[in-house]
Design a protein around this motif. Structure first.
Motif, short mmCIF file in Angstrom:
data_model
loop_
_atom_site.label_atom_id
_atom_site.label_comp_id
_atom_site.label_asym_id
_atom_site.label_seq_id
_atom_site.Cartn_x
_atom_site.Cartn_y
_atom_site.Cartn_z
N ALA A 89 37.18 -5.50 23.78
CA ALA A 89 36.94 -4.81 25.06
C ALA A 89 37.98 -3.72 25.30
CB ALA A 89 36.97 -5.82 26.19
N PHE A 90 37.49 -2.51 25.62
CA PHE A 90 38.40 -1.41 25.99
C PHE A 90 37.73 -0.45 26.95
CE2 PHE A 90 36.29 1.33 22.81
CZ PHE A 90 35.78 0.39 21.92
N ARG A 124 46.89 -5.04 32.82
CA ARG A 124 47.64 -5.68 31.74
C ARG A 124 48.86 -4.81 31.37
NH1 ARG A 124 44.72 -5.71 25.91
NH2 ARG A 124 46.75 -6.65 25.43
N TYR A 127 48.87 -1.67 28.99
CA TYR A 127 48.25 -0.40 29.41
C TYR A 127 49.25 0.46 30.18
CZ TYR A 127 43.49 -1.93 28.09
OH TYR A 127 42.37 -2.33 27.41
N ILE A 235 32.07 -0.76 21.55
CA ILE A 235 31.62 -1.23 20.25
C ILE A 235 32.69 -0.91 19.22
CG2 ILE A 235 30.28 0.89 19.86
CD1 ILE A 235 28.30 -0.97 18.25
N PRO A 242 32.65 3.94 16.24
CA PRO A 242 33.03 2.97 17.28
C PRO A 242 33.47 3.72 18.54
CG PRO A 242 34.76 3.13 15.63
CD PRO A 242 33.61 3.98 15.14
N PRO C 83 38.94 -6.67 15.67
CA PRO C 83 38.40 -5.32 15.45
C PRO C 83 39.32 -4.46 14.58
CG PRO C 83 38.12 -5.97 17.72
CD PRO C 83 39.01 -7.01 17.09
N CYS C 87 39.13 -3.27 10.29
CA CYS C 87 39.27 -1.88 9.86
C CYS C 87 40.59 -1.61 9.15
CB CYS C 87 39.11 -0.96 11.07
SG CYS C 87 37.54 -1.19 11.90
N GLY C 122 43.51 -3.55 23.09
CA GLY C 122 42.49 -2.89 23.89
C GLY C 122 42.23 -1.47 23.46
N CYS C 124 40.20 -1.20 20.46
CA CYS C 124 39.42 -1.65 19.31
C CYS C 124 38.55 -0.56 18.68
CB CYS C 124 38.54 -2.82 19.72
SG CYS C 124 39.37 -3.93 20.85
N GLY C 125 38.10 0.36 19.50
CA GLY C 125 37.22 1.42 18.97
C GLY C 125 37.99 2.46 18.20
N TYR C 126 39.30 2.40 18.26
CA TYR C 126 40.13 3.46 17.66
C TYR C 126 41.12 2.84 16.68
CZ TYR C 126 38.34 4.61 22.28
OH TYR C 126 37.53 4.71 23.37
N GLN C 138 46.62 5.72 18.00
CA GLN C 138 45.33 5.18 17.58
C GLN C 138 44.91 5.76 16.24
OE1 GLN C 138 43.67 4.01 21.91
NE2 GLN C 138 43.06 6.04 21.26
#
Ligand SMILES: Cc1cc2nc3c(=O)[nH]c(=O)nc-3n(C[C@H](O)[C@H](O)[C@H](O)COP(=O)(O)O)c2cc1C
Ligand code: SF4
Ligand code: FES
Lengths: 439, 722, 156
Positions: A89-90, A124, A127, A235, A242, C83, C87, C122, C124-126, C138
């Motif tokens: 999750a992001f 959190r 961040y 995703i 992604p 994730p 990768c 947080g 994960c996509g990067y 990232q």
């Protein structure tokens, strides 16, 4: 079908971290609309919109507001759950980084609904950049006099997944160890500082302005009837592109994976999709023709969760996947309730024995049974989050588990994409006592 | 909790309980046991941590923790006895708890009295499915000289840490880390220090926290628990003495809901080894010529006592300790007053019946709206458990004040006054105040005086009651009778002895009487006596002989001596009490005093003996440089504590407590050396700034005060030396 | 300049009277000052919050971002959760390990850099996400590791 940006609307064209820019696209009009309504009317509107919580449970946001004990002499609190720590999750992060004022506007509206003047945003600790952007935006909006008598405090966590669980979050916010509370009493009756408290996820609250803009009726028409609106889908894993995609609820999973995310990277085969963040049961390739909404995913035995898909290709050993996943939940277990504290560690031990080939067929049953002994017996869902995915791997990819036992080791040799992956719990614990405990 | 009754069905049995009653209690009412580990109502709201109490509740899909549920009308609960689902939950939890639990029960002191052992025996799995490494920790580790912690046995029920956080509120015993690595610990392995630490050894449901003194000292089937009352302070906590082969091996609480709620202080719990102190006396000592004290037979000692008594008839002065039983005081008084016409006796503090009109059980402090604590001696140092009642009152929302003139006092409904020294005049002072506030008839209002002596009231009453004559003043002291260790340890008493022609000391310890006594008669401990005590509530309680003393009981030889002066004193407590009771306790029989004594009223307040009470430090500091020095007697002091090595770490640091105001004015920070003094004598100690101390007050433990008291000059040390 | 004590009082003022909510901000502040939560740091914080050092210790050990042992002047946290792991996070960890000559969980002998594997950050996509002194980098790949280290001021 293209993306449908509601929470992220305008973020491609403008720098919405700036108050002026956000107002230029009609920002904060919802607050005026809301304040022109009575709290009861506003709550009625929110209930009509049937906005379901984006934090995982999918509980209708308006219903929650209606449960707040507004007659209580104590102050009422609104708490925004920005602890986003579920692997995969992001999305909350992107909202806070790109459209902080939309979240703040949502806070002001929701606060009016529950007659609260005290809002806390628990973000959190990791961040940092997002914290700085959000804190600056809060400051700018406050100075612009948008708050009225409302106070918004951005409170940073310090690295503990469990603090995303709402009662653990409250404990942490109160300055205690982030360990969940027994429920009842539920937060709307007895939450932060023992006072009535509404807790919602970032995306839930950031969707609220759209409800006031469109009106509940119109909003309810978007997405699918059972889950109106859009969701930002995160995703990740073995896909070509992604990232975050904001789509109407009900969008087919296949479309997200193969159109928006460009399909499986490196021409590999799809092996598994973990659709709600790493805590939910995984789907096999033949299960991905499913609409992305709470009920549809529930119907095939998994969860919408954090709207976060982890895509796994055929290079991955499911036992290694299970180990790494379980190590995370064991590491994050708060240590309060017995089944989670003890069971997750035990699961890791069983899984590792399977991976290194020392396990027997009986250990597969043991793994199952230890999981069953956690499910439904824990204080909060973290322990169950450890079990759901592993149980699904064990049942849907059972041959692979059996192969480990019969070949006396990992059938992938060293070629699995997760081979040798290191987990923080493999490093060290805080105290000497802890370190010894590792041996 | 409301009084509205609701119907709850537990395992097919209906019970009616007040709405909101805990389900664990509700089940008990229905005769059903729900096993628990973390649940302990005395520690505050339930936490639902251990998951031992899982039950099935009709209408709820998931199993629920019985300990966190409360009774609602029509609720239908199925425990593991009638629900397969609940039984599954119970088995699962028990297995998880045992997964990392070591199998060292045979060498565990908890063995045989261990809830985990019992539940495993009844509901647990016969075998283990855990074939991997258990968590291992260094074990056992001392968390203080009196308590050992075994982290492998710990089941993380968090009872101990909840006690530390929300009962004693010392915040020293905490949980560290997360998940499987969670451990119970103190900061930097510092010893767990404070008045109440030992309670965690009773709260711990397994053998993780154990009293070090009891290590390998007995197995449950070899011991007997003798119910009695603690005699080390005026609270009179109800206790069990664990006895094996005629020796006291351990002290446990014996929950009296109105007095102690099952909490006892570390002095009461760990000081019992003074019974076996090196200088404990079994044989009398007599000064032969000028050789100093030598052991003599009891016959010889009694003859010598008789001789000294005859020689001093009418000129005998008695110094009482206030730690004698009612019966001892009465018997001794009768011998000396009726038999030897010597009426003069003194007590270390003034005793008055002034507070009889304002009696309350200690437990009622908890429900007060306002508690006024007067005097600057920390309550925990004088009457420890009272401190816990005050804390729970505060947690219940009561205001704790140090000034009876605060407007809040007048407005409040339920007001409790507590006098905590210094000085022995408390009871009169508080009585006046209570009268002024008109607390006498008001519901839930009352007043307490925290005496220095455990049984001063009982002793005073007995002495007053034992004879109807009154003696006139005497010109010289023919014989000084020093009764008890506190009196024997008192400097002033030794000074008095100088003026006496002869001195008899009744004491447990040789160390106290060497040098200045002519005859020493060995004494007994409260753990070795049969009889009665009156605590600070005015509650008459029963002491039991838990072990036989190494010497004859006081009553035996007092009776024998009395006979030689034609005075009739029975040699055993029951008979003596009957006599006292006629005059003081409205004829109550010894057998009726009770195991858990109720708070009874007195028929008639007696006239009391009193020594000129210690001068009450009066007057406010006049000059800015001055403060009022309060030198208090610490909880961890006195003849018994001095003889228990494991308790020495609990004794107060040599330091001087200051209010922030006084510290600031003199630029003193915690740790700085400060000097206090008045006419000539002075002491220099490190300072500790205490936010809760009133301006103009400085506080130091008696043993570090070097005799200083009252108004003193206070300055930073450098300034003086410079 | 304002003292630590004053700053903590300022933090406490943001939360309701008598609450302990300021403990996390206060511990973070203490860590910024001392580099890690040493015994002194914890005692100082406890004093300013009017709680016991044991309480502060209990809180500090619950949260991963609070250090109870010394850490390097720079911290490098590599996400190795699923994730990122899928990768190639492991190769990134190993690249840092060989460049720095230490294993994950260790600090370089000169006390400059602490390398750790951490749970999901947080991003994960990067993948792979690496927090360098708490700032995210990232799309990190083994090849980019030397560059990242080079950018550390006075980097090793
Ligand atoms: C172990 C655990 C972790 C959770 N983490 C998060 C989180 O990071 N963010 C979040 O919004 N909700 C999280 N939740 C869900 C929250 O408990 C809560 O349901 C949610 O914040 C409610 O907001 P919503 O109604 O808007 O979804 C978590 C729940 C559990 C059991
Ligand atoms: S030491 Fe005993 S009381 Fe404390 S948590 Fe462990 S088992 Fe519970
Ligand atoms: S006794 Fe109910 S959870 Fe521990």
């Amino acid at each position: 079908m293209a993306e449908h940006k509601v929470l992220l609307a305008g973020t491609d064209e403008r720098d919405l971290t700036q108050l002026a820019e956000y107002r230029a696209i009609g920002g904060y009009r919802g607050v005026d609309k809301a304040r022109a309504m009575t709290p009861d009317a506003l709550i009625e509107e929110l209930q009509q919109a049937n906005l379901r919580g984006r934090g995982g449970a999918g509980f209708p946001m308006g219903r929650k507001a209606s449960l707040i004990d507004r007659k209580s002499p104590k102050p009422k609190y609104l708490v925004v759950n920005a602890d986003e720590s579920e692997p995969g999750a992001f999305k909350d992060r992107e909202v806070m980084a790109k459209a902080p004022h939309r979240l703040i506007e949502g806070c002001l509206i929701a606060a009016h609904a529950i007659e609260s003047t005290d809002v806390f945003i628990y973000i959190r600790g990791e961040y940092l950049a997002e914290y700085e952007i959000l804190a600056a935006a809060v400051e700018e909006a406050r100075e612009a006099g948008l708050f009225g008598d409302v106070r918004i405090t951005v409170h940073r966590g310090a690295g503990a997944y469990i603090c995303g669980e709402e009662t653990a979050l409250l404990e942490s916010l109160e300055g205690k160890r982030g360990q969940p509370r027994p429920r009842p009493p539920f937060p709307p009756i007895q939450g932060l500082y023992m006072a009535p408290t509404q807790i919602n996820n970032v995306c839930t609250i950031a969707t609220v302005p759209a409800i006031l803009e469109l009106g509940a009726e119109e909003f309810a028409k978007t997405g699918v009837p059972s889950s109106p609106g859009t969701a930002i889908f995160s995703i990740s894993g073995n896909v070509v592109q992604p990232g975050n995609y904001e789509l109407d609820l009900g969008t087919p999973m296949r479309e997200l994976i193969y159109e928006h995310a460009g399909g499986i990277a490196g021409g590999r085969e799809l092996k598994a999709v973990i659709p709600g963040g790493s805590s939910v049961p995984a789907l096999t390739p033949d299960q991905i023709d499913v609409p992305l909404d709470y009920d549809s995913l529930g119907a095939i035995g998994t969860f919408f969760g954090a709207a976060s898909l982890i895509v796994v290709d055929d290079r991955c050993c499911m036992v290694q996947l299970a180990i790494r996943s379980t190590k995370f939940y064991a590491h994050e277990s708060c240590g309060k309730c017995t089944p989670c504290r003890v069971g997750t560690r035990w699961m890791v031990q069983i899984l590792e024995s399977i991976e290194n080939g020392t396990a027997t067929h009986a250990d597969l049953e043991l793994l199952d049974s230890v999981g069953d002994n956690i499910l439904g017996k824990v204080l909060c869902a973290l322990g169950e989050f450890a079990v759901y995915p592993v149980a699904s791997y064990l049942h849907k990819w059972r041959d692979e588990f059996v192969a480990h036992i019969e070949q006396g080791g990992c059938p992938f040799g060293n070629s699995s994409s997760l081979d040798g992956i290191l987990a923080p719990s493999d490093m060290h614990a805080h105290t000497p006592a802890g370190e010894e405990a590792l041996v | 909790m409301s009084t509205e009754l609701v119907r709850v069905t537990i395992d097919e049995r209906d019970v009616h309980v007040p709405k909101g009653t805990g389900i664990v209690e509700t089940a008990l009412a229905a005769g059903v046991e729900i096993p628990v580990f973390c649940y302990e109502p005395r520690l505050g709201a339930p936490v639902g941590a251990c998951r031992m109490c899982l039950v099935e509740v009709e209408g709820m899909p998931k199993l629920q923790t019985g300990c966190t549920l409360t009774a609602q009308d029509g609720m239908v609960v199925k425990t593991a006895r009638t629900s397969e689902k609940a039984a599954g939950g119970e088995r699962a939890t028990l297995e998880f708890i045992l997964v990392n639990h070591p199998l060292d029960c045979p060498v565990c002191d908890k063995g045989g009295e261990c809830p985990l052992q019992d539940l495993t025996f009844r509901y647990g799995p016969g075998n283990t499915r855990m074939s991997f490494d258990k968590l291992t920790f260094e074990k056992p580790i001392p968390i203080s000289p009196t308590i050992s912690l075994d982290r492998e046995r710990c089941i993380l029920c968090y009872r101990c840490t909840r006690f530390s956080e929300s009962v004693s509120e010392d915040g020293q015993l905490v949980a560290a880390n997360r998940g499987a690595l969670s451990v119970i610990t103190t900061f930097e392995d510092l010893p767990y220090t404070g008045a109440f630490t030992g309670n965690v050894t009773e709260l711990c449901p397994v053998g993780a926290l154990l009293p070090t003194q009891y290590r390998f000292e007995g197995r449950p089937w070899e011991i007997v628990e003798v119910p009695t009352v603690c005699g080390l302070c005026p609270v009179g906590c109800n206790i069990h003495a664990t006895v094996r082969e005629g020796k006291v091996k351990r002290i446990l609480s014996r929950n009296h809901p109105e007095i102690d709620e099952g909490w006892i202080c570390d002095k009461g719990r760990f000081a019992y080894t003074h019974l076996r102190a090196e200088d404990r006396l079994a044989q009398p000592l007599q000064r032969l010529r000028r050789h100093g004290l030598e052991q003599v037979s009891w016959e010889q000692a009694i003859d010598e006592a008789e001789r000294l008594f005859r020689a001093a008839r009418g000129r005998i002065v008695t110094v009482l300790s206030g730690s004698e039983t009612v019966e001892q005081a009465y018997a001794l008084g009768k011998l000396l007053r009726v038999g030897l016409d010597s009426h003069q006796a003194t007590l270390p503090e003034e005793i008055s019946g002034g507070l009889d009109a304002y009696r309350l059980p200690l437990s009622s402090i908890r429900s007060a709206d306002v508690v006024v604590v007067l005097g600057d001696v920390p309550v925990a140092e004088r009457a420890p458990v009272v401190d816990l009642w005050i804390r729970s009152a505060r947690r219940n929302g009561a205001r704790i004040l140090d000034d009876a003139n605060d407007p809040a006092v007048a407005e409040a409904e339920r007001v409790v006054l507590i006098w905590s020294g210094p000085g022995g005049r408390g009871s009169t002072t508080v009585a006046k105040l209570a009268e002024k506030l008109g607390l006498a008839e008001r519901e839930g209002c009352g007043a307490f005086y925290l005496p220095e002596t455990p049984n001063g009231r009982g002793v005073a009453d007995a002495w007053a009651a034992c004879c109807d004559e009154e003696g006139g003043p005497i010109d010289s002291i023919g014989l000084l009778v020093v009764s008890g260790d506190e009196a024997a340890a008192d400097e002033n008493v030794r000074a008095l002895a100088e003026q006496a022609e002869a001195t008899i000391v009744l004491s447990m310890f040789g160390g106290l009487s060497a040098g200045w006594a002519d005859l020493v008669l060995p004494g007994t401990s409260y753990l070795e006596r049969d009889g009665t005590f009156v605590n600070l509530e005015g509650r008459l309680q029963r002491l039991r002989r838990t072990v036989t003393p190494p010497c004859p009981d006081e009553l035996e030889w007092i009776a024998e001596l009395a006979a030689r002066f034609d005075v009739d004193v029975a040699p055993y407590a029951a008979a003596v009490f009957a006599e006292v009771s006629e005059r003081v306790y409205g004829g109550l029989a010894f057998g009726e005093v009770g195991e858990r004594a109720p708070l009874r009223g007195y028929p008639e307040a007696q006239e009391h003996v009193a020594r000129e009470a210690l001068p009450e430090p009066r007057g406010k500091p006049r000059r800015r440089s001055e403060v009022r020095l309060v030198a208090y007697k610490p909880l961890f002091s006195g003849a018994a504590v001095e003889r228990v090595t494991e308790l020495q770490f609990q004794r107060p640091q040599p330091e001087l407590e200051l209010s922030p105001e006084d510290a600031q004015r003199r630029k003193i920070a915690t740790g700085d050396l400060v000097t206090v003094g008045s006419n000539g004598s002075a002491i220099t100690l490190p300072a500790r700034v205490n936010r809760h101390l009133r301006a103009g007050i400085a506080r130091v433990a008696l043993e570090h005060a070097n005799g200083l008291q009252g108004i003193v000059e206070l300055a930073k040390a450098e300034e003086v030396t410079a | 300049m304002t003292t630590f004590y004053d700053e903590v009082q300022e933090l406490r003022a943001r939360y309701p009277e008598g609450s302990r909510s300021a403990v996390l901000p206060a511990l973070r502040l203490a860590q910024e000052r001392h580099g890690w939560l040493s015994r002194e740091a914890l005692e100082e914080t406890a004093d300013a919050l009017e709680v016991t050092p044991a309480f502060c210790y209990s809180i500090a050990t619950f949260y991963d971002m609070l250090h109870l042992e010394p850490v390097g002047r720079h911290t490098i946290d590599v996400c190795t959760n699923l994730p990122c792991a899928l990768c190639g996070a492991q190769e990134v960890v190993e690249a840092f390990e060989s460049e720095l000559g230490i294993r994950a969980g260790e600090t370089t002998p000169d006390g400059e850099v602490t390398l750790r594997a951490v749970e999901c950050l947080g991003g994960c996509g990067y993948a792979t996400v690496v927090a360098v002194n708490d700032r995210y980098r990232q799309h990190v790949r083994p090849e980019t590791v030397p560059e990242i280290l080079g950018e550390l001021d006075g980097g090793t």
